[in-house]
Design a protein around this motif. Structure first.
Motif, PDB file in Angstrom:
ATOM      1  N   THR A  99       1.345  -1.271  -0.337  1.00 40.03           N
ATOM      2  CA  THR A  99      -0.645  -0.095   0.140  1.00 40.03           C
ATOM      3  C   THR A  99       0.851   1.259  -0.278  1.00 40.03           C
ATOM      4  O   THR A  99       0.783   2.276  -0.996  1.00 40.03           O
ATOM      5  CB  THR A  99      -0.772   0.355   1.461  1.00 40.03           C
ATOM      6  OG1 THR A  99      -1.829  -1.061   1.222  1.00 40.03           O
ATOM      7  CG2 THR A  99      -1.680   1.230   1.341  1.00 40.03           C
ATOM      8  N   GLU A 111      -4.066  -3.095  -5.205  1.00 35.11           N
ATOM      9  CA  GLU A 111      -3.460  -1.606  -5.001  1.00 35.11           C
ATOM     10  C   GLU A 111      -4.350  -0.102  -5.973  1.00 35.11           C
ATOM     11  O   GLU A 111      -4.841   0.308  -4.919  1.00 35.11           O
ATOM     12  CB  GLU A 111      -2.573  -1.320  -4.180  1.00 35.11           C
ATOM     13  CG  GLU A 111      -1.580  -1.921  -2.693  1.00 35.11           C
ATOM     14  CD  GLU A 111      -2.337  -1.579  -1.777  1.00 35.11           C
ATOM     15  OE1 GLU A 111      -3.629  -0.742  -1.760  1.00 35.11           O
ATOM     16  OE2 GLU A 111      -3.238  -2.575  -1.190  1.00 35.11           O
ATOM     17  N   ARG A 163      -7.459   1.641  -5.024  1.00 37.32           N
ATOM     18  CA  ARG A 163      -7.370   3.203  -3.957  1.00 37.32           C
ATOM     19  C   ARG A 163      -6.582   4.215  -4.712  1.00 37.32           C
ATOM     20  O   ARG A 163      -6.947   5.178  -4.392  1.00 37.32           O
ATOM     21  CB  ARG A 163      -6.238   2.211  -3.314  1.00 37.32           C
ATOM     22  CG  ARG A 163      -6.509   1.231  -1.403  1.00 37.32           C
ATOM     23  CD  ARG A 163      -5.632   1.307  -0.590  1.00 37.32           C
ATOM     24  NE  ARG A 163      -5.858   2.308  -0.315  1.00 37.32           N
ATOM     25  CZ  ARG A 163      -4.590   3.725  -0.389  1.00 37.32           C
ATOM     26  NH1 ARG A 163      -3.371   3.239  -0.601  1.00 37.32           N
ATOM     27  NH2 ARG A 163      -4.716   4.379   0.697  1.00 37.32           N
TER      28      ARG A 163
END
Length: 587
Positions: free
Chosen positions: A190, A233, A237
């Motif tokens: 992340t 990710e 995101r």
């Protein structure tokens, strides 16, 4: 005490005399170590047997993963096996070495204080130190717009749940070299994905081209997992604008990134005279990187490129010599040469596995045993004297699922079944080793299916690639399975950094059956369920790092098979390697 030497035992050097013979017969050094020492001393006319002993002990140290021999520590490190041997007195030993023709370029040994090196490793350690010092001495990277940087960090790492990741990404954005550490599930990927987006945004604001990004890892499996995780990710995101700024990229092994040379197995196409063109290089699973590979990487990275070294310093170090990540943490970071980028909070595991991993890492033996015996289905402790029936019922369903999918020709389902469960062993050989358990599982298959498995390449055989094969495009750590095609022929489907590839079995070498694997080779991979076979107390491999690495391969469930004494001994024993790098970097 009289030692009887078996003339057919390959660990004994029958021609050895003096100290070499006594240390060899005690099991401290092997025949290969004796031969190295005898050859070097004969070549350069060294007659002092204490120098010959030091040569053999350096060979032993490198074979065990150390970079050098610490003359002050070796007697304690050898332990009981060397308790009755005639060890040289330290000052006299150092004096004999300092006066030896074996020391100094271009000769084979180097002595620094009480650390004795083979010249190759001394040069590599010196180069790594110099390159890292050169990188940390550069002026910090220019931030094109501080306000945009802060806004980007807040956008990509919102709220209190991302405090650690936001802080680590900001630290990395302000350094040329970053060591990003954390255990499994702490959000390292992340952090990397958000950091890349922030750096790409800064390049856009500065009017520069899109940064050229390299994602890399020591093994094909680790590289494939890195790419998959970063892409996930980005999808989950990152905004479309952030994703567009990053462009397309693919993870590769370090060997693939550096570019192999047909005339050398240890040198690469990219080096100090032909640098890598990338602006940002992210290395995952850095704990698995040897000193030699780190030296080659630093050789090839441009001074103006960002280098982000990601890993877990509590895991086992490289199979080859070195403990580079731990040295960087204890040297560069602890010495104040770069800021720490550390993640502490795990989000992957359920509370039980996370609690177990933390207790192991912190050497809290009573807490480890409490969690193991807590009765939770996510953490199971098997203390049976003979656990084979328990393991059969635990392992066989997934083994048969692999076979069923392979018989149906469904490669994706078969590979997915392979990744559902890992049986991890400390050793390759012996009653609790990989070879024995591979045979045991195959016997269970025969008993269940009445298939004698005469052919090595039987349907449903899971396999592990154990060496890079550049011609085929498969790499150490890649996992595969044998499937039956509709026409009845067999193909081996291997999943690696370049996706899934199919081969005729006859084309493959350097392959092992994967019903069981060593804990060392499991690094860089994970499975929904992991079963760990702890060796008995006599095993030299039984360490805290081994135990921690094994249990943190599990995502949903971990089963530990062993005795309380083995657990306690593992926690109390560290897998320490002799190295001078941390002292060099920390000064």
């Amino acid at each position: 005490m009289t030692t009887t030497v078996d003339e057919f035992d390959s660990t004994f050097a029958l021609g050895a005399t003096g100290l070499l013979a006594s240390f060899n017969q005690a099991g401290v050094i092997l025949a290969a170590d004796v031969h190295v020492a005898a050859r070097l001393t004969a070549m350069l006319g060294e007659a002092d047997e204490t120098v010959a002993l030091a040569c053999a002990l350096v060979a032993r140290a490198v074979r065990a993963g150390s970079i050098c021999l610490d003359l002050t520590e070796v007697r304690d490190e050898v332990g009981e096996e060397g308790a009755l041997l005639d060890w040289p007195e330290l000052d006299a030993w150092r004096a004999a070495l300092a006066a030896s023709p074996l020391l100094g370029a271009p000769f084979p040994l180097r002595l620094e204080g009480t650390l004795l090196y083979f010249d190759r490793y001394w040069r590599e350690e010196s180069q790594v130190e110099q390159d890292l010092r050169g990188r940390t001495a550069r002026l910090a990277p220019v931030i094109a717009n501080e306000a945009v940087l802060r806004a980007g960090l807040d956008r990509l790492f919102p709220g209190d749940s991302y405090v650690e990741q936001r802080g680590a990404a900001e630290t990395a954005a302000r350094q040329w070299t970053t060591v990003l550490t954390g255990g499994p599930g702490t959000g390292k990927t992340t952090t990397v994905a958000g950091l890349l987006a922030v750096l790409a945004e800064q390049a856009e604001i500065a009017g520069e081209r899109r940064p050229w990004i390299a994602l890399t890892a020591p093994t094909g499996k680790a590289a494939a997992r890195l790419e998959e995780a970063v892409r996930r990710e980005m999808s989950d995101r990152l905004s479309p604008e952030d994703t567009a700024r990053l462009g397309d990229f693919h993870a590769r092994t370090l060997h693939m990134l550096l570019g192999r040379r047909p005339d050398s197995s240890s040198r690469f196409r990219h080096d100090r005279t032909n640098r890598l063109p990338h602006d940002i290089i992210v290395v995952d699973e850095t704990s698995m990187v040897s000193l030699t590979m780190m030296a080659r990487l630093l050789d090839a990275v441009r001074p103006g490129a960002r280098l982000i070294l990601v890993g877990d310093p509590d895991q086992l170090a490289s199979i080859e010599a070195g403990a580079v990540l731990a040295d960087l943490v204890d040297g560069l970071v602890a010495g104040g040469h770069i800021e720490a980028a550390e993640l502490r909070t795990s989000h992957r595991f359920g509370s039980e596995i996370g609690e177990l991993a933390l207790a192991v890492r912190e050497d809290r033996a009573d807490d480890v045993l409490t969690v193991l015996r807590g009765g939770d289905e996510r953490v199971v402790f098997v203390e049976d004297a003979d656990p084979r029936e328990t393991l059969r019922s635990a392992l066989l369903p997934d083994v048969l699922a692999i076979r069923e999918a392979a018989e149906a020709g469904d490669a994706d389902a078969a590979l997915a079944a392979v990744d559902r469960h890992r049986l991890l062993c400390a050793h390759r050989e012996g009653p609790w080793g990989v070879q024995q358990w591979n045979r045991t599982v195959e016997r269970w298959i025969t008993e269940e299916t009445e298939d004698p498995l005469w052919d090595t390449w039987y349907v449903g055989r899971p396999v592990l690639v154990t060496a890079n094969d550049y011609a085929l495009g498969i790499y150490n750590g890649d996992v595969g399975v044998t499937i039956r095609r509709p026409d009845g022929s067999l193909r081996v489907c291997i999943a690696g950094a370049r996706g899934r590839r199919d081969f005729a079995p006859s084309r493959l070498g350097n392959i092992e059956t994967l019903h069981a694997m060593t804990i060392h080779k499991s690094q860089g991979s994970q499975a929904a369920e992991v079963t760990v076979l702890l060796p008995n107390e006599e095993s030299r491999l039984l360490t805290r790092e081994l135990f921690y690495t094994a249990i943190t391969r599990a995502v949903d469930r971990v089963r530990v098979v062993g005795a309380e004494d083995s657990v306690r001994l593992a926690l109390g024993r560290r897998a320490l390697r002799a190295t001078g790098l941390r002292q060099r970097l920390g000064s």
